[in-house]
Design a protein around this motif. Structure first.
Motif, short mmCIF file in Angstrom:
data_model
loop_
_atom_site.label_atom_id
_atom_site.label_comp_id
_atom_site.label_asym_id
_atom_site.label_seq_id
_atom_site.Cartn_x
_atom_site.Cartn_y
_atom_site.Cartn_z
N ALA A 189 0.84 -1.19 0.00
CA ALA A 189 0.00 0.00 0.00
C ALA A 189 0.87 1.24 0.00
O ALA A 189 1.98 1.25 0.51
N ASN A 190 0.37 2.29 -0.55
CA ASN A 190 1.03 3.58 -0.59
C ASN A 190 0.40 4.46 0.48
O ASN A 190 -0.81 4.50 0.61
N GLU A 191 1.21 5.19 1.25
CA GLU A 191 0.67 6.02 2.33
C GLU A 191 -0.35 7.02 1.81
O GLU A 191 -1.32 7.33 2.47
N GLY B 252 -2.82 1.80 6.27
CA GLY B 252 -2.13 1.59 5.00
C GLY B 252 -1.17 0.41 5.00
O GLY B 252 -0.38 0.25 4.08
N ASN B 253 -1.24 -0.43 6.03
CA ASN B 253 -0.35 -1.59 6.13
C ASN B 253 -0.96 -2.81 5.46
O ASN B 253 -2.13 -3.12 5.67
N ILE C 284 -0.45 -11.96 9.11
CA ILE C 284 0.95 -11.59 9.28
C ILE C 284 1.24 -10.36 8.42
O ILE C 284 0.75 -10.24 7.29
N TRP C 285 2.02 -9.46 8.97
CA TRP C 285 2.36 -8.20 8.30
C TRP C 285 3.27 -8.47 7.11
O TRP C 285 4.22 -9.24 7.19
N ASN C 286 2.97 -7.85 5.99
CA ASN C 286 3.71 -8.05 4.74
C ASN C 286 5.21 -7.85 4.89
O ASN C 286 6.00 -8.59 4.32
#
Length: 118
Positions: free
Chosen positions: A32-34, A91-92, A107-109
């Motif tokens: 994702a882009n902020e 945005g995560n 789980i976080w990318n």
């Protein structure tokens, strides 16, 4: 023969030119882009594929948020299959594991990578 500007290309040269054009390969992972996180905040089913943990230990959560309950910790090089992709309001990008480790969770990318080989 084919006319290109002031030059004439033979069919063989035109075919070779087409063959050596760069090829773009889609990676199932996308970050994702902020700037557009609010627009992307969503979950979707994703093409099942295998990912690998790339940090010493990675927390697996009950939801796609760092503040959700930790249900497991996976070690470096743990392989797991994903079936969903979510981008939270911050945005995560998070992946949902649906099998292969005995744990179904998020789980976080940034703790993972696409596993092209084992």
């Amino acid at each position: 023969m084919r006319m290109v500007g002031n030059r004439v290309l033979s069919m063989a040269a035109a075919a070779i030119t087409a063959v050596v054009a760069p090829v773009v390969i889609a990676n199932p992972s996308a970050a994702a882009n902020e700037n557009d996180a609010e627009l992307m905040a969503s979950c979707s089913d994703w093409t099942p594929h295998i990912r690998r943990v790339i940090v010493g230990s990675a927390k697996v959560h009950s939801s796609y948020s760092g503040s959700s309950t930790v249900i497991a910790t996976w070690k470096y090089k743990t392989l797991f299959r994903v079936n969903k992709r979510c981008v939270n309001n911050a945005g995560n990008l998070w992946w949902h594991s649906d099998c292969c480790t005995g744990v179904k969770g998020w789980i976080w990318n940034d703790y993972t990578e696409f596993a092209e080989w084992n």
